[in-house]
Design a protein around this motif. Sequence first.
Motif: not given
Length: 357
Positions: A140-149
Amino acid sequence: MRISSTYQWAGISPSHQEAYSKPLYRLQPQGGHTSEVREATTLLSVKRSPYQKSIKTKRQRTITQMREKGKNPEKQLSDEEILSMQEKDFRLLMLKMMQDIGNKLEAKMDNLQETLSKEIQDIKLKQEEIPNTLTEIKNSLEATNSRIQEVEEQISEVEDRLVEITEAKQKREKRLKTNEESLRELWDNVKRSNVHIIGVAEGEKREKKTEKIFQEIIAENFPHMGKEPLTQTQEAQRVPYKINPRRNTPRHILIKLTKIKDKEKILKAAREKKQVTYKGTPIRLSADFSAETLQATREWHDILKVMKGKNLQPRLLYPARLSFRFEGEIKTFTDKQKLREFSNTKPALQQILKELL
């Protein structure tokens, strides 16, 4: 664990059975007999009384009650009933009580062990779920970081686009302003040789031509020019062409001269004379400019009036620049903002223009 089995007669050694068979009142604590033990010994060592039969009946009743107590453990024997029991019955009672206590302890231990087993099993299950939960959180954190990027990249692109749009808008506005200035200068050049006559009544047109009116004005106010072949008129007309019934003032007369030099001489002579008339009625002569130039010059009118009252010798330069003398120097400004900035550094000038800027 079976506690009760250790207290059955079958599991006790002969030496222990002999010890259990001895009377309890003969056991002596270290240091001699206490008063309570001596009293109990005295009582138990007395010969049987005539009431032996009644005591035996009491004991039998006590045994029966004890057996009923075994069936109903919630009922307890009184102290008198316990004292009236024989040694064997008392030992049996104690063994029964110890067996009951052992059974209860065993049941509690079993319940505790079952509870602990369930809790341990739950903890193990939760421990097994923790890695999965951590993996889900990590994903979930990786997906969130990807979306933030992705969002940051989109914001960066939007900001770049806004900068481009702003720059393009500024260039367009600058180009539009340049075009407007060029158009205004071109239109002013077309009107450069024109003279506006303001204040001549509309009825004069019916009697005389517009060009004839201009010649009479020149002859009345500037007689020396009428004798010179300077003021050659190329075109003369009223503007606008149609009369507006809502307009009370007469239309202007537009005179187009062949030479710009002639227009400048006429306007200079009008400024020097200060009062131009037509058949005794005051009129005004002015240069002909585009609407943009006229609007820009109108913005200086109030300031020009105040500066004339303070003897600052103000003038309007083409296209709409203000020029005046201050502290022995000639100052020129293209707009009010620059004049305001300059007046802020000069308290005397600021006091003069405080209500106009």
